[in-house]
Design an enzyme around this catalytic site. Structure first.
Site, PDB file in Angstrom:
ATOM      1  N   LYS A   6      36.238  41.827  60.049  1.00  0.00           N
ATOM      2  CA  LYS A   6      37.451  41.618  60.838  1.00  0.00           C
ATOM      3  C   LYS A   6      37.909  42.949  61.443  1.00  0.00           C
ATOM      4  O   LYS A   6      38.197  43.035  62.622  1.00  0.00           O
ATOM      5  CB  LYS A   6      38.538  41.024  59.934  1.00  0.00           C
ATOM      6  CG  LYS A   6      39.844  40.782  60.627  1.00  0.00           C
ATOM      7  CD  LYS A   6      40.849  40.105  59.717  1.00  0.00           C
ATOM      8  CE  LYS A   6      42.224  40.129  60.378  1.00  0.00           C
ATOM      9  NZ  LYS A   6      43.250  39.527  59.553  1.00  0.00           N
ATOM     10  N   GLU A  18      31.796  49.503  53.255  1.00  0.00           N
ATOM     11  CA  GLU A  18      30.570  48.832  52.772  1.00  0.00           C
ATOM     12  C   GLU A  18      29.785  48.257  53.951  1.00  0.00           C
ATOM     13  O   GLU A  18      28.569  48.454  54.079  1.00  0.00           O
ATOM     14  CB  GLU A  18      30.924  47.681  51.815  1.00  0.00           C
ATOM     15  CG  GLU A  18      31.489  48.103  50.474  1.00  0.00           C
ATOM     16  CD  GLU A  18      33.001  48.206  50.454  1.00  0.00           C
ATOM     17  OE1 GLU A  18      33.614  48.347  51.555  1.00  0.00           O
ATOM     18  OE2 GLU A  18      33.587  48.151  49.358  1.00  0.00           O
ATOM     19  N   GLY A  34      41.315  37.441  56.413  1.00  0.00           N
ATOM     20  CA  GLY A  34      39.901  37.538  56.027  1.00  0.00           C
ATOM     21  C   GLY A  34      39.472  36.404  55.112  1.00  0.00           C
ATOM     22  O   GLY A  34      38.425  35.774  55.315  1.00  0.00           O
ATOM     23  N   ARG A  35      40.305  36.097  54.100  1.00  0.00           N
ATOM     24  CA  ARG A  35      39.914  35.071  53.125  1.00  0.00           C
ATOM     25  C   ARG A  35      40.117  33.653  53.645  1.00  0.00           C
ATOM     26  O   ARG A  35      39.846  32.688  52.945  1.00  0.00           O
ATOM     27  CB  ARG A  35      40.656  35.296  51.805  1.00  0.00           C
ATOM     28  CG  ARG A  35      42.163  35.434  51.940  1.00  0.00           C
ATOM     29  CD  ARG A  35      42.783  35.987  50.648  1.00  0.00           C
ATOM     30  NE  ARG A  35      44.213  36.253  50.795  1.00  0.00           N
ATOM     31  CZ  ARG A  35      44.733  37.368  51.274  1.00  0.00           C
ATOM     32  NH1 ARG A  35      43.939  38.348  51.677  1.00  0.00           N
ATOM     33  NH2 ARG A  35      46.046  37.538  51.346  1.00  0.00           N
ATOM     34  N   GLU A  85      43.678  37.214  45.749  1.00  0.00           N
ATOM     35  CA  GLU A  85      44.088  38.176  46.776  1.00  0.00           C
ATOM     36  C   GLU A  85      45.362  37.681  47.475  1.00  0.00           C
ATOM     37  O   GLU A  85      46.137  38.469  47.992  1.00  0.00           O
ATOM     38  CB  GLU A  85      42.950  38.391  47.797  1.00  0.00           C
ATOM     39  CG  GLU A  85      43.088  39.691  48.576  1.00  0.00           C
ATOM     40  CD  GLU A  85      41.847  40.081  49.363  1.00  0.00           C
ATOM     41  OE1 GLU A  85      41.071  40.932  48.907  1.00  0.00           O
ATOM     42  OE2 GLU A  85      41.647  39.527  50.467  1.00  0.00           O
ATOM     43  N   HIS A  88      27.325  25.686  28.081  1.00  0.00           N
ATOM     44  CA  HIS A  88      26.502  26.409  27.108  1.00  0.00           C
ATOM     45  C   HIS A  88      26.868  27.879  27.061  1.00  0.00           C
ATOM     46  O   HIS A  88      26.082  28.705  26.581  1.00  0.00           O
ATOM     47  CB  HIS A  88      25.022  26.205  27.452  1.00  0.00           C
ATOM     48  CG  HIS A  88      24.640  24.761  27.412  1.00  0.00           C
ATOM     49  ND1 HIS A  88      24.228  24.129  26.260  1.00  0.00           N
ATOM     50  CD2 HIS A  88      24.679  23.804  28.373  1.00  0.00           C
ATOM     51  CE1 HIS A  88      23.994  22.845  26.521  1.00  0.00           C
ATOM     52  NE2 HIS A  88      24.274  22.626  27.792  1.00  0.00           N
ATOM     53  N   LYS A 112      40.675  52.009  47.579  1.00  0.00           N
ATOM     54  CA  LYS A 112      39.897  52.459  48.751  1.00  0.00           C
ATOM     55  C   LYS A 112      40.236  53.905  49.081  1.00  0.00           C
ATOM     56  O   LYS A 112      39.353  54.720  49.336  1.00  0.00           O
ATOM     57  CB  LYS A 112      40.232  51.595  49.979  1.00  0.00           C
ATOM     58  CG  LYS A 112      39.631  50.213  49.985  1.00  0.00           C
ATOM     59  CD  LYS A 112      39.918  49.560  51.338  1.00  0.00           C
ATOM     60  CE  LYS A 112      39.710  48.066  51.303  1.00  0.00           C
ATOM     61  NZ  LYS A 112      40.174  47.394  52.516  1.00  0.00           N
TER      62      LYS A 112
HETATM   63  O1  LIG Z   1      36.338  41.775  57.331  1.00  0.00           O
HETATM   64  P1  LIG Z   1      36.696  43.142  56.889  1.00  0.00           P
HETATM   65  O2  LIG Z   1      37.714  43.784  57.786  1.00  0.00           O
HETATM   66  O3  LIG Z   1      35.454  44.004  56.804  1.00  0.00           O
HETATM   67  O4  LIG Z   1      37.354  43.071  55.475  1.00  0.00           O
HETATM   68  C1  LIG Z   1      36.665  42.570  54.364  1.00  0.00           C
HETATM   69  C2  LIG Z   1      37.576  42.239  53.216  1.00  0.00           C
HETATM   70  O5  LIG Z   1      38.273  43.391  52.793  1.00  0.00           O
HETATM   71  C3  LIG Z   1      39.593  43.056  52.383  1.00  0.00           C
HETATM   72  O6  LIG Z   1      40.472  43.573  53.312  1.00  0.00           O
HETATM   73  C4  LIG Z   1      39.909  43.559  51.017  1.00  0.00           C
HETATM   74  O7  LIG Z   1      39.446  44.851  50.825  1.00  0.00           O
HETATM   75  C5  LIG Z   1      39.615  41.540  52.404  1.00  0.00           C
HETATM   76  O8  LIG Z   1      40.869  41.012  52.575  1.00  0.00           O
HETATM   77  C6  LIG Z   1      38.657  41.239  53.498  1.00  0.00           C
HETATM   78  O9  LIG Z   1      38.234  39.917  53.438  1.00  0.00           O
END
Ligand SMILES: O=P(O)(O)OC[C@H]1O[C@](O)(CO)[C@@H](O)[C@@H]1O
Length: 542
Positions: free
Chosen positions: A200, A206, A260-261, A346, A377, A506
């Protein structure tokens, strides 16, 4: 609202609502009195500690909290995510009625439909083999690079809808741990692989780091000029995507009013669409839209999200259950608990109210789970006999997709139903003793063994039943849980749509990187952090 919660607490005691065994014995119609459905999706909540008095109070709680009003504000595009000044409009992404949805005086539906059409054209080009890689070969593998909401939804839904997956193979890389992308790339040929960079913000460390590794993989194998043929992107930050060098015709946008979620319905769903095709993706949106309409219009006692949210608050704030277990009896929903973890925790893992004051009592619970029967199990021991009561949420289809294995599906159903029955009924000391007697164990030995075989029972559960896990059913299920989180968030009086709690870690990671690299001393860090940096550095190989 606190007075309603206090009244609920008294009512539970006064009406002995938690004695489920007694409630079922007293009322043979209990199941039909405490279930609700949207088409074939049935929610049985008769194994929760409810009765008419409790439900009336929960309805009053929902009304007093102003849930319906907030819901209408959400659907209409009001900026209810007030800490970020944003509307919350994932529902517009699946607004199949095309009813106008206004943001800042503009109907967003034309933009939504345009992106959906562009995604469809691109996805079908990849699926048919018409859109090829740089060397003219068809795409056989698609790698989605994203994390959190840009990963969990597509992973979960792609697994869930495996019977509909007739497009290229899909892979998902999320973790900054180089092992994730290295293990994925090992199996792939650059010539036949498409990478989707899904973020987003297009700043997430990452995703950006993994995207650079993937870019180098393509450039090393096929040359720099080939890169454009093997990448596409999904983002709200179109300027940042352009800076990364992805061809603008391969960029699928969405908007800051999509959290995002909550973004699986947006272009973030592109990998799913490539897997199952645009028609099935449309059915997935249709399912969610049906749940939206139901949530907007059904009265409380028939309204699945309202009931599920009210029960969630009841479990957390009245009965003080700290966690909830999500237990799909559906191997293909194996990532559904992880998906709901982000959606719920979240969103509602907050301790400050809309007025900036501390939340009174509890807010969102810990959400966890695994598919049945595997979980049986592993951790069910604690759910049945542990000292904490854990409300369980089961889900089971009437039909699998393997007609030749119907007998296995029947075993699956029997196990699912047996668990909720066991949790509710339990086993008394007298029952445990008589079972031992039947096995020829009596006297002191029976007295000694019996307590270990007692199950307290009266442990709550909700069970969802549906025809089959189709795209439409999955759409309804996800939307149901989204709205449940919404209902709970309104009653907790928090903003369910920001996520400031992930920021501090972060920031500290950014500051720690040069320390880990040995470029900067660990001064200013606590002794544990400094000691761990030193311990890792001493153990560094090569
Ligand atoms: O889509 P992006 O901006 O890479 O963010 C990834 C995820 O990181 C977050 O902001 C949490 O670190 C989430 O809310 C989001 O889904």
């Amino acid at each position: 609202m606190q007075s309603i919660i206090d009244t609920l607490t008294k009512t539970v005691q006064a009406t002995r609502a938690e004695d489920l065994r007694a409630a079922f014995s007293a009322d043979p119609q209990r199941f039909s009195r405490f279930n609700a459905a949207l088409d074939d999706l049935l929610m049985d909540y008769s194994k929760c500690a409810v009765n008419d008095e409790v439900l009336d109070l929960l309805e009053e709680l929902v009304a007093t909290a102003g849930v319906a009003d907030k819901r209408d504000q959400m659907f209409s595009g009001a900026p209810i995510n007030f800490t970020e000044g944003r509307a919350v409009l994932h529902t517009a992404l699946r607004n199949r009625s095309n009813r106008p949805v206004m943001v800042d005086g503009r109907d967003v539906m034309a933009d939504v439909n345009a992106v959906l059409a562009a995604m469809g054209a691109f996805a079908e080009g990849i699926r048919s083999g018409e859109t090829k890689g740089a060397t003219g070969k068809a795409i056989t593998d698609v790698v989605n690079i994203g994390i959190g909401g840009s990963d969990l939804g597509p992973v979960m839904a792609t697994l869930a809808l495996a019977p509909f997956h007739d497009g290229p193979r899909l892979h998902f890389v999320s973790n900054i741990d180089g092992a994730h992308i290295a293990d994925t790339l090992k199996t792939l040929s650059a010539e036949t692989t498409l990478f989707i960079v899904a973020s987003k913000t297009f700043t997430t460390i990452e995703t950006m780091t993994n995207a650079q590794t993937a870019r180098a993989f393509v450039a090393d194998a096929l040359g720099e000029a080939a890169v454009g043929h093997h990448f596409c992107a999904v983002s709200t930050a179109l300027d940042k995507v352009a800076a990364f060098g992805i061809d603008p015709t391969r960029v699928f946008g969405f908007w800051d009013w999509v959290g995002g979620r909550y973004s699986i319905w947006s272009a973030i769903g592109l990998p799913l669409m490539i897997a199952i095709g645009s028609d099935h993706f449309g059915e997935f949106l249709d399912g969610a839209h049906a749940m939206d309409e139901h949530f907007r219009t059904a009265p409380f006692r028939d309204n699945l999200p309202m009931l599920l949210g009210a029960l969630g608050v009841y479990h957390r704030k009245v009965l003080n259950y700290a966690t909830r277990a999500i237990l799909p009896y559906d191997q293909r929903l194996s990532r559904f608990p992880a998906y709901l973890q982000q959606l719920d925790m979240e969103s509602n893992g907050k301790s400050v109210t809309v007025d900036g004051k501390p939340v009174a009592g509890a807010s969102g619970p810990v959400v966890w789970g695994e598919p049945g029967t595997n979980g049986q199990h592993a951790f069910y021991q604690l759910i049945h006999q542990g000292t904490s009561v854990i409300p369980a949420e089961f889900m089971i289809a009437a039909n699998g997709f393997e007609p030749d294995l119907r007998h296995q599906h029947e075993l699956l159903i029997a196990n699912c139903l047996a668990q909720s029955e066991a949790l509710m009924k339990g086993r008394t000391l007298a029952e445990a003793k008589s079972q031992l007697t039947a096995k020829g164990i009596a006297g002191e030995e029976a007295d000694f063994l019996a307590p270990h075989r007692v199950f307290s029972g009266n442990r709550p559960s909700i069970t969802f039943v549906y025809d089959q896990l189709t795209p439409s059913t999955l759409g309804r299920l996800i939307a149901l849980y989204e709205h449940r989180v919404f209902v709970e968030g309104v009653i907790f009086r928090i903003n369910s749509f920001d996520q400031w709690g992930v920021e501090l870690g972060k920031e500290l990671a950014t500051g720690l990187l040069p320390v880990v690299q040995g470029k900067v001393a660990a001064t200013g860090h606590d002794s544990s952090t400094a000691g761990l940096v030193a311990a890792l550095s001493e153990r560094k190989m090569g």
